[in-house]
Design a protein around this motif. Structure first.
Motif, PDB file in Angstrom:
ATOM      1  N   THR A  47       7.126  -6.032   0.232  1.00 53.57           N
ATOM      2  CA  THR A  47       7.898  -6.976   1.030  1.00 53.57           C
ATOM      3  C   THR A  47       8.117  -8.246   0.221  1.00 53.57           C
ATOM      4  O   THR A  47       7.407  -8.512  -0.745  1.00 53.57           O
ATOM      5  CB  THR A  47       7.199  -7.313   2.365  1.00 53.57           C
ATOM      6  N   ASN A  48       9.069  -9.019   0.634  1.00 53.43           N
ATOM      7  CA  ASN A  48       9.459 -10.224  -0.080  1.00 53.43           C
ATOM      8  C   ASN A  48       8.376 -11.302   0.008  1.00 53.43           C
ATOM      9  O   ASN A  48       7.760 -11.494   1.043  1.00 53.43           O
ATOM     10  CB  ASN A  48      10.761 -10.750   0.510  1.00 53.43           C
ATOM     11  N   SER A  49       8.145 -11.994  -1.094  1.00 54.01           N
ATOM     12  CA  SER A  49       7.224 -13.124  -1.145  1.00 54.01           C
ATOM     13  C   SER A  49       7.478 -13.896  -2.428  1.00 54.01           C
ATOM     14  O   SER A  49       7.915 -13.325  -3.428  1.00 54.01           O
ATOM     15  CB  SER A  49       5.777 -12.640  -1.103  1.00 54.01           C
ATOM     16  N   LYS A  50       7.199 -15.198  -2.398  1.00 49.54           N
ATOM     17  CA  LYS A  50       7.397 -16.002  -3.602  1.00 49.54           C
ATOM     18  C   LYS A  50       6.352 -15.694  -4.672  1.00 49.54           C
ATOM     19  O   LYS A  50       6.604 -15.856  -5.851  1.00 49.54           O
ATOM     20  CB  LYS A  50       7.337 -17.496  -3.256  1.00 49.54           C
ATOM     21  N   ASN A  51       5.175 -15.290  -4.256  1.00 48.24           N
ATOM     22  CA  ASN A  51       4.082 -14.993  -5.185  1.00 48.24           C
ATOM     23  C   ASN A  51       3.844 -13.494  -5.248  1.00 48.24           C
ATOM     24  O   ASN A  51       4.359 -12.734  -4.432  1.00 48.24           O
ATOM     25  CB  ASN A  51       2.805 -15.704  -4.734  1.00 48.24           C
ATOM     26  N   LEU A  52       3.035 -13.088  -6.191  1.00 45.22           N
ATOM     27  CA  LEU A  52       2.659 -11.678  -6.303  1.00 45.22           C
ATOM     28  C   LEU A  52       1.299 -11.486  -5.662  1.00 45.22           C
ATOM     29  O   LEU A  52       0.312 -12.113  -6.055  1.00 45.22           O
ATOM     30  CB  LEU A  52       2.624 -11.245  -7.774  1.00 45.22           C
ATOM     31  N   ASP A  53       1.249 -10.632  -4.654  1.00 49.75           N
ATOM     32  CA  ASP A  53       0.006 -10.293  -3.967  1.00 49.75           C
ATOM     33  C   ASP A  53      -0.079  -8.770  -3.936  1.00 49.75           C
ATOM     34  O   ASP A  53       0.760  -8.116  -3.320  1.00 49.75           O
ATOM     35  CB  ASP A  53       0.000 -10.874  -2.549  1.00 49.75           C
ATOM     36  N   ILE A  54      -1.074  -8.226  -4.619  1.00 46.74           N
ATOM     37  CA  ILE A  54      -1.238  -6.776  -4.711  1.00 46.74           C
ATOM     38  C   ILE A  54      -2.516  -6.387  -3.980  1.00 46.74           C
ATOM     39  O   ILE A  54      -3.596  -6.894  -4.276  1.00 46.74           O
ATOM     40  CB  ILE A  54      -1.324  -6.313  -6.182  1.00 46.74           C
ATOM     41  N   ARG A  55      -2.376  -5.487  -3.009  1.00 47.18           N
ATOM     42  CA  ARG A  55      -3.529  -4.928  -2.300  1.00 47.18           C
ATOM     43  C   ARG A  55      -3.565  -3.433  -2.576  1.00 47.18           C
ATOM     44  O   ARG A  55      -2.540  -2.750  -2.440  1.00 47.18           O
ATOM     45  CB  ARG A  55      -3.428  -5.210  -0.808  1.00 47.18           C
ATOM     46  N   ILE A  56      -4.725  -2.956  -2.965  1.00 39.96           N
ATOM     47  CA  ILE A  56      -4.867  -1.555  -3.344  1.00 39.96           C
ATOM     48  C   ILE A  56      -5.974  -0.935  -2.499  1.00 39.96           C
ATOM     49  O   ILE A  56      -7.106  -1.423  -2.484  1.00 39.96           O
ATOM     50  CB  ILE A  56      -5.187  -1.417  -4.839  1.00 39.96           C
ATOM     51  N   ASN A  57      -5.632   0.136  -1.788  1.00 36.55           N
ATOM     52  CA  ASN A  57      -6.588   0.876  -0.964  1.00 36.55           C
ATOM     53  C   ASN A  57      -6.854   2.220  -1.639  1.00 36.55           C
ATOM     54  O   ASN A  57      -5.947   3.052  -1.753  1.00 36.55           O
ATOM     55  CB  ASN A  57      -6.027   1.099   0.437  1.00 36.55           C
ATOM     56  N   LEU A  58      -8.099   2.404  -2.067  1.00 28.77           N
ATOM     57  CA  LEU A  58      -8.469   3.615  -2.799  1.00 28.77           C
ATOM     58  C   LEU A  58      -9.697   4.260  -2.167  1.00 28.77           C
ATOM     59  O   LEU A  58     -10.564   3.556  -1.646  1.00 28.77           O
ATOM     60  CB  LEU A  58      -8.823   3.281  -4.247  1.00 28.77           C
ATOM     61  N   PRO A  59      -9.820   5.581  -2.301  1.00 30.19           N
ATOM     62  CA  PRO A  59     -11.091   6.208  -1.952  1.00 30.19           C
ATOM     63  C   PRO A  59     -12.153   5.771  -2.971  1.00 30.19           C
ATOM     64  O   PRO A  59     -11.828   5.410  -4.103  1.00 30.19           O
ATOM     65  CB  PRO A  59     -10.817   7.709  -2.051  1.00 30.19           C
ATOM     66  N   LYS A  60     -13.401   5.788  -2.574  1.00 30.86           N
ATOM     67  CA  LYS A  60     -14.457   5.280  -3.447  1.00 30.86           C
ATOM     68  C   LYS A  60     -14.521   6.010  -4.788  1.00 30.86           C
ATOM     69  O   LYS A  60     -14.890   5.415  -5.799  1.00 30.86           O
ATOM     70  CB  LYS A  60     -15.814   5.324  -2.751  1.00 30.86           C
ATOM     71  N   GLU A  61     -14.109   7.268  -4.826  1.00 25.00           N
ATOM     72  CA  GLU A  61     -14.136   8.027  -6.084  1.00 25.00           C
ATOM     73  C   GLU A  61     -13.121   7.501  -7.100  1.00 25.00           C
ATOM     74  O   GLU A  61     -13.250   7.756  -8.290  1.00 25.00           O
ATOM     75  CB  GLU A  61     -13.855   9.522  -5.823  1.00 25.00           C
TER      76      GLU A  61
END
Length: 87
Positions: free
Chosen positions: A33-47
């Motif tokens: 989505t649009n934003s002035k800054n870069l915000d990265i969220r990463i959802n991973l399995p623990k492996e």
């Protein structure tokens, strides 16, 4: 094929991909989505947590602004361990 980035006007998007082998299946969802800054969220399995930095660094090569959410789902198939002992 070269990509003309001046024609890319929207930072809003959704993508989905998958990979299936004999041993595992991965599903990757990416939402931006649009934003002035870069915000990265990463959802991973623990492996797969050991790959978080690599994924983040790969995204930063192509994206400079926006809210990016990456979700990866993994399914490992039952591994058949048929082996015998020599007596």
């Amino acid at each position: 094929m070269a990509i003309n980035t001046s024609s890319l006007r929207s930072m809003t998007g959704f993508g989905r991909g998958f990979l299936k082998t004999d041993h595992y299946k991965l599903i990757v969802l990416i939402i931006s989505t649009n934003s002035k800054n870069l915000d990265i969220r990463i959802n991973l399995p623990k492996e797969l947590l050991i790959y978080e930095k690599d994924i983040r660094d790969s995204i930063k090569k192509f994206v400079y602004r926006g809210n990016i959410v990456v979700s990866i789902f993994a399914e490992v198939f039952k591994v058949n361990l048929n082996f015998g002992l020599d007596e």
